[in-house]
Scaffold this active site. Structure first.
Site, PDB file in Angstrom:
ATOM      1  N   SER A 198      12.344  16.592 -12.316  1.00 52.02           N
ATOM      2  CA  SER A 198      12.263  15.920 -13.627  1.00 52.02           C
ATOM      3  C   SER A 198      10.895  16.121 -14.263  1.00 52.02           C
ATOM      4  O   SER A 198       9.954  16.576 -13.600  1.00 52.02           O
ATOM      5  CB  SER A 198      12.549  14.413 -13.474  1.00 52.02           C
ATOM      6  OG  SER A 198      11.509  13.813 -12.742  1.00 52.02           O
ATOM      7  N   THR A 231       2.394   7.642  -1.731  1.00 51.04           N
ATOM      8  CA  THR A 231       3.206   8.680  -2.388  1.00 51.04           C
ATOM      9  C   THR A 231       2.323   9.731  -3.067  1.00 51.04           C
ATOM     10  O   THR A 231       2.476  10.936  -2.832  1.00 51.04           O
ATOM     11  CB  THR A 231       4.111   8.035  -3.470  1.00 51.04           C
ATOM     12  OG1 THR A 231       4.869   6.993  -2.865  1.00 51.04           O
ATOM     13  CG2 THR A 231       5.024   9.053  -4.092  1.00 51.04           C
ATOM     14  N   TYR A 260      -4.412  -6.579  -5.261  1.00 52.73           N
ATOM     15  CA  TYR A 260      -3.729  -5.368  -5.749  1.00 52.73           C
ATOM     16  C   TYR A 260      -3.642  -5.364  -7.277  1.00 52.73           C
ATOM     17  O   TYR A 260      -3.281  -6.355  -7.897  1.00 52.73           O
ATOM     18  CB  TYR A 260      -2.314  -5.304  -5.165  1.00 52.73           C
ATOM     19  CG  TYR A 260      -1.493  -4.132  -5.645  1.00 52.73           C
ATOM     20  CD1 TYR A 260      -1.720  -2.842  -5.165  1.00 52.73           C
ATOM     21  CD2 TYR A 260      -0.468  -4.295  -6.592  1.00 52.73           C
ATOM     22  CE1 TYR A 260      -0.957  -1.768  -5.595  1.00 52.73           C
ATOM     23  CE2 TYR A 260       0.299  -3.222  -7.033  1.00 52.73           C
ATOM     24  CZ  TYR A 260       0.052  -1.959  -6.528  1.00 52.73           C
ATOM     25  OH  TYR A 260       0.806  -0.885  -6.964  1.00 52.73           O
TER      26      TYR A 260
END
Ligand SMILES: NC(=O)c1ccc[n+]([C@@H]2O[C@H](COP(=O)([O-])OP(=O)(O)OC[C@H]3O[C@@H](n4cnc5c(N)ncnc54)[C@H](OP(=O)(O)O)[C@@H]3O)[C@@H](O)[C@H]2O)c1
Length: 322
Positions: free
Chosen positions: A43, A140, A196
């Protein structure tokens, strides 16, 4: 590149600029003797990169976690160019087991490997840990690519040695690397949930993409390996990357529309750095709109890059041994 060039698309020293498309920057280049792995090639920028590299004749391996989407992407490329060489292999970058399985499957194909495009990414996602217990954006965007590159490196070195053709690794970073945590990378509390920040965690992972490219580049130069490693900011392009911030990005685009690119323009810098002959030997550099620019001071910090390298190795080893 100046703000003026960004907005007007005026070409920089390379002859290309923000308005250049991936097809334009690779025009006339013959890539028929090259094989490229593109992560997230199903994509957005990765798909356009795969399409254009295939158009220039390269054999493309789309590394995707969603093989159904990857098959659709392959069909799109074939509709455009029926002689395109495109294969699909499953890869989930937030699982070290999946990354190892991908590398085993790729090596079993006994193909050469000239180009590795570390393109896949996620942005601004809520706090989550990966399968291996590491904060998801770091896992990731950086760690997965760190391990993948390591597992494919011998193949790339061997290909470069046997063929004499320079190998190229391109890391998709972002201008967002400027907006990271204090100190650049949170080595002591990479998984801390309380502090975070989805934005800073993304910036940290994109900073890590540049530090990884620069440290690997130095190591390969020392070895005399004929492989270059560079990083790029593709520009601002509306893609699925915005899925966790769709409304915010749409509103932002209304006020900043002159800075946005379409997908063919967004894939131009990657394709330029991966294929253009004028970049032969160029390594450890950062590109925007197909022109080299200086990244942040953190990104240029060699001590930080070495520290990230050791930290990443340690995380990978402990995850693989657990
Ligand atoms: N678009 C921009 O404005 C922009 C700006 C700066 C930098 N970038 C960088 O450009 C790169 C490409 O982004 P894009 O805009 O083209 O976004 P995109 O369309 O969402 O593409 C990202 C690709 O990465 C894949 N991916 C995500 N997590 C994965 C995982 N765990 N394992 C394997 N693949 C995974 C996605 O697959 P799924 O569909 O399965 O999730 C998708 O195919 C990213 O690294 C991004 O950080 C983009």
């Amino acid at each position: 590149m100046s703000l003026f060039s960004l907005v007007t698309g005026r070409p920089g020293p390379s002859g290309f600029g923000s308005a250049s498309t991936a097809e334009q920057v690779t025009e006339g280049i013959d890539a028929t003797n090259l094989t490229a792995v593109i992560t997230g090639g199903a994509s957005g920028i990765g798909l356009e990169t795969a399409r254009v590299l295939a158009l220039r004749g390269a054999h493309i391996i789309i590394a995707a976690r969603n093989t159904e989407a990857a098959n659709e992407a392959k069909q799109l490329i074939l509709n455009d160019n029926e002689t395109a060489r495109v294969d699909i292999l499953k890869l989930d970058l937030c699982s070290m087991k999946s990354i190892r399985a991908f590398a085993d499957s790729f090596n079993a194909l006994d193909l050469p490997l000239n180009i590795l495009i570390n393109n896949a990414g996620i942005m601004f996602c809520p706090y989550k840990l990966s399968e291996d217990g590491i904060e998801m954006q770091f896992a990731t965007n950086h760690l997965g690519h760190f391990l993948l590159t390591d597992l494919l490196l011998d193949k790339m070195k061997n290909t470069a040695r046997v063929t004499g053709i320079e190998g190229r690794i391109v890391n998709l970073s972002s201008i967002a690397h400027l907006h990271t945590y204090e100190g650049g990378v949170r080595f002591d509390n990479i998984n801390d949930e309380i502090s975070y920040s989805d934005k800073r965690a993304y910036g940290q992972s994109k900073l890590a993409n540049i530090l990884h490219a620069n440290e690997l580049s130095r190591r390969l130069q020392k070895e005399g390996a004929k492989i270059t490693v560079n990083s790029v900011h593709p520009g601002l392009i509306m893609t699925n990357l915005m899925r966790h911030s769709a409304l915010m990005m749409r509103i932002l685009k209304v006020f900043t529309y002159i800075f946005w690119k379409n997908v063919p323009q967004g894939a131009a810098t990657t394709c330029y750095v991966a294929l253009h002959p004028s970049l032969k030997g160029a390594t450890g550099k950062y590109f925007l709109d197909c022109n080299e620019i200086a990244p942040s001071a953190f990104a240029r910090d060699e001590v930080l890059a070495k520290k990230l390298w050791d930290f990443s190795n340690k995380l990978v080893k402990s995850a693989l041994n657990s």
